[in-house]
Design a protein around this motif. Structure first.
Motif, PDB file in Angstrom:
ATOM      1  N   ALA A  58       0.846  -1.078  -0.070  1.00 34.24           N
ATOM      2  CA  ALA A  58      -0.048  -0.035   0.024  1.00 34.24           C
ATOM      3  C   ALA A  58       0.810   1.189   0.021  1.00 34.24           C
ATOM      4  N   ASN A  59       2.066   1.101  -0.179  1.00 32.30           N
ATOM      5  CA  ASN A  59       3.207   2.472  -0.338  1.00 32.30           C
ATOM      6  C   ASN A  59       2.670   3.468  -1.407  1.00 32.30           C
ATOM      7  N   ASN A  60       2.669   4.652  -1.084  1.00 31.94           N
ATOM      8  CA  ASN A  60       2.030   5.407  -2.223  1.00 31.94           C
ATOM      9  C   ASN A  60       3.314   6.615  -2.521  1.00 31.94           C
ATOM     10  N   LYS A  61       4.338   6.267  -1.730  1.00 34.32           N
ATOM     11  CA  LYS A  61       5.594   7.461  -1.983  1.00 34.32           C
ATOM     12  C   LYS A  61       6.460   6.843  -2.725  1.00 34.32           C
ATOM     13  N   SER A  62       7.061   7.596  -3.569  1.00 31.20           N
ATOM     14  CA  SER A  62       8.217   7.331  -4.435  1.00 31.20           C
ATOM     15  C   SER A  62       9.522   7.301  -3.724  1.00 31.20           C
ATOM     16  N   HIS A  63      10.502   6.501  -4.505  1.00 27.37           N
ATOM     17  CA  HIS A  63      11.678   6.543  -4.050  1.00 27.37           C
ATOM     18  C   HIS A  63      12.473   7.981  -3.700  1.00 27.37           C
ATOM     19  N   VAL A  64      12.101   8.970  -4.570  1.00 26.75           N
ATOM     20  CA  VAL A  64      12.393  10.511  -4.341  1.00 26.75           C
ATOM     21  C   VAL A  64      12.043  10.896  -2.966  1.00 26.75           C
ATOM     22  N   PHE A  94      11.635   9.144  -0.324  1.00 27.38           N
ATOM     23  CA  PHE A  94      12.440   8.502   0.651  1.00 27.38           C
ATOM     24  C   PHE A  94      13.674   8.927   0.760  1.00 27.38           C
ATOM     25  N   ARG A  95      14.335   9.309  -0.557  1.00 25.32           N
ATOM     26  CA  ARG A  95      15.657  10.011  -0.413  1.00 25.32           C
ATOM     27  C   ARG A  95      15.634  11.170   0.406  1.00 25.32           C
ATOM     28  N   PHE A  96      14.734  11.909   0.390  1.00 23.94           N
ATOM     29  CA  PHE A  96      14.698  13.229   1.315  1.00 23.94           C
ATOM     30  C   PHE A  96      14.396  12.747   2.790  1.00 23.94           C
ATOM     31  N   TYR A  97      13.450  11.973   2.720  1.00 21.88           N
ATOM     32  CA  TYR A  97      12.941  11.527   4.311  1.00 21.88           C
ATOM     33  C   TYR A  97      14.325  10.771   4.898  1.00 21.88           C
ATOM     34  N   ASN A  98      15.211  10.238   3.933  1.00 24.72           N
ATOM     35  CA  ASN A  98      16.491   9.696   4.782  1.00 24.72           C
ATOM     36  C   ASN A  98      17.332  10.570   5.317  1.00 24.72           C
ATOM     37  N   GLU A  99      17.232  11.928   4.969  1.00 20.06           N
ATOM     38  CA  GLU A  99      18.053  13.074   5.346  1.00 20.06           C
ATOM     39  C   GLU A  99      17.465  13.591   6.973  1.00 20.06           C
ATOM     40  N   VAL A 100      16.266  13.088   7.227  1.00 19.00           N
ATOM     41  CA  VAL A 100      15.804  13.739   8.675  1.00 19.00           C
ATOM     42  C   VAL A 100      16.799  13.514   9.709  1.00 19.00           C
ATOM     43  N   PRO A 101      17.124  12.168   9.942  1.00 16.91           N
ATOM     44  CA  PRO A 101      17.950  11.916  11.148  1.00 16.91           C
ATOM     45  C   PRO A 101      19.252  12.468  11.073  1.00 16.91           C
ATOM     46  N   VAL A 102      19.812  12.806   9.876  1.00 13.81           N
ATOM     47  CA  VAL A 102      21.133  13.637   9.699  1.00 13.81           C
ATOM     48  C   VAL A 102      21.090  15.034  10.520  1.00 13.81           C
ATOM     49  N   ILE A 103      19.992  15.846  10.218  1.00  9.74           N
ATOM     50  CA  ILE A 103      19.751  17.185  10.903  1.00  9.74           C
ATOM     51  C   ILE A 103      19.740  16.916  12.346  1.00  9.74           C
ATOM     52  N   PHE A 104      18.689  15.862  12.662  1.00 13.68           N
ATOM     53  CA  PHE A 104      18.623  15.742  14.080  1.00 13.68           C
ATOM     54  C   PHE A 104      19.989  15.458  14.792  1.00 13.68           C
ATOM     55  N   LEU A 105      20.885  14.478  14.257  1.00 12.21           N
ATOM     56  CA  LEU A 105      22.092  13.925  14.812  1.00 12.21           C
ATOM     57  C   LEU A 105      23.045  15.365  15.158  1.00 12.21           C
ATOM     58  N   LEU A 106      23.180  16.230  14.045  1.00 13.95           N
ATOM     59  CA  LEU A 106      23.945  17.229  14.024  1.00 13.95           C
ATOM     60  C   LEU A 106      23.520  18.295  15.205  1.00 13.95           C
ATOM     61  N   ALA A 107      22.276  18.238  15.220  1.00 15.10           N
ATOM     62  CA  ALA A 107      21.700  19.491  16.403  1.00 15.10           C
ATOM     63  C   ALA A 107      22.329  18.824  17.880  1.00 15.10           C
ATOM     64  N   MET A 108      21.819  17.496  17.888  1.00 17.79           N
ATOM     65  CA  MET A 108      21.895  17.061  19.075  1.00 17.79           C
ATOM     66  C   MET A 108      23.380  16.593  19.582  1.00 17.79           C
ATOM     67  N   VAL A 109      24.094  16.284  18.716  1.00 15.16           N
ATOM     68  CA  VAL A 109      25.648  16.084  19.033  1.00 15.16           C
ATOM     69  C   VAL A 109      26.344  17.639  19.428  1.00 15.16           C
ATOM     70  N   PHE A 110      25.921  18.694  18.528  1.00 13.12           N
ATOM     71  CA  PHE A 110      26.550  20.026  18.928  1.00 13.12           C
ATOM     72  C   PHE A 110      25.457  20.549  20.213  1.00 13.12           C
ATOM     73  N   LEU A 111      24.489  20.049  20.511  1.00 10.59           N
ATOM     74  CA  LEU A 111      23.987  20.483  21.852  1.00 10.59           C
ATOM     75  C   LEU A 111      24.644  19.762  23.177  1.00 10.59           C
ATOM     76  N   ALA A 112      25.023  18.520  22.987  1.00  9.76           N
ATOM     77  CA  ALA A 112      25.497  17.737  24.029  1.00  9.76           C
ATOM     78  C   ALA A 112      27.112  18.193  24.056  1.00  9.76           C
ATOM     79  N   VAL A 113      27.628  18.523  23.053  1.00  8.86           N
ATOM     80  CA  VAL A 113      29.154  18.983  23.487  1.00  8.86           C
ATOM     81  C   VAL A 113      29.417  20.313  23.685  1.00  8.86           C
ATOM     82  N   LEU A 114      28.489  21.160  23.043  1.00  7.35           N
ATOM     83  CA  LEU A 114      28.734  22.583  23.322  1.00  7.35           C
ATOM     84  C   LEU A 114      28.056  23.104  24.308  1.00  7.35           C
ATOM     85  N   LYS A 115      26.989  22.575  24.853  1.00  8.49           N
ATOM     86  CA  LYS A 115      26.129  22.857  25.893  1.00  8.49           C
ATOM     87  C   LYS A 115      25.819  24.440  26.202  1.00  8.49           C
ATOM     88  N   PRO A 116      25.407  24.935  25.000  1.00 12.66           N
ATOM     89  CA  PRO A 116      25.058  26.326  25.009  1.00 12.66           C
ATOM     90  C   PRO A 116      24.260  26.805  26.088  1.00 12.66           C
TER      91      PRO A 116
END
Length: 142
Positions: A110-116, A118-140
């Motif tokens: 029943a999937n109605n999403k294209s491979h394109v 999912f290529r964008f959806y695949n980038e979501v965790p990258v943004i979160f990883l960057l933000a969370m690591v910078f927060l944990a290390v820099l502790k602004p």
């Protein structure tokens, strides 16, 4: 000393969880682009095993270890950066469960999403990883 053990195990669990968060949407890209039944069946098995066998246990370990660290060091909850990090973690957990929805859609064909998509959806965790690591290390201080 116990806190450092929890922290080390938390980092390991996060790495395992993120490996799945990066790889599962990539499998969706290939699954969405496939057209034969053999590929469909193979991707369904791979996706299910990754989600249930690696990602879910890693998510649970990540959360439990984080709770343990916060329990041992409650002063962290007074820091603004930690509130942001926890909020990002909650949104990422929602993202994790959204991947489970896509697994079910693929399994029932029943999937109605294209491979394109999912290529964008695949980038979501990258943004979160960057933000969370910078927060944990820099502790602004904000």
């Amino acid at each position: 000393m116990t806190y450092l053990w929890l922290k080390a195990l938390h980092i390991i669990a996060v790495i395992c969880w993120f490996a799945g968060l990066f790889y599962l949407p990539r499998l969706f890209v290939y699954h969405a682009a496939s057209s034969d039944q053999i590929s469909h069946d193979r991707f369904c098995i791979m996706e299910r095993k990754l989600y249930r066998g690696i990602m879910h246990p890693s998510l649970i370990a990540t959360v439990l270890l984080a709770i343990g660290m916060l329990y041992m060091n409650p002063a962290l909850l007074k820091m603004p950066w930690m509130h942001i990090k926890i909020t990002l973690a909650i949104v990422l957990i929602i993202y994790h469960f959204s991947l489970g929805v896509f697994i079910k859609r693929f399994a029932t064909q029943a999937n109605n999403k294209s491979h394109v998509f999912f290529r964008f959806y695949n980038e979501v965790p990258v943004i979160f990883l960057l933000a969370m690591v910078f927060l944990a290390v820099l502790k602004p201080g904000f």
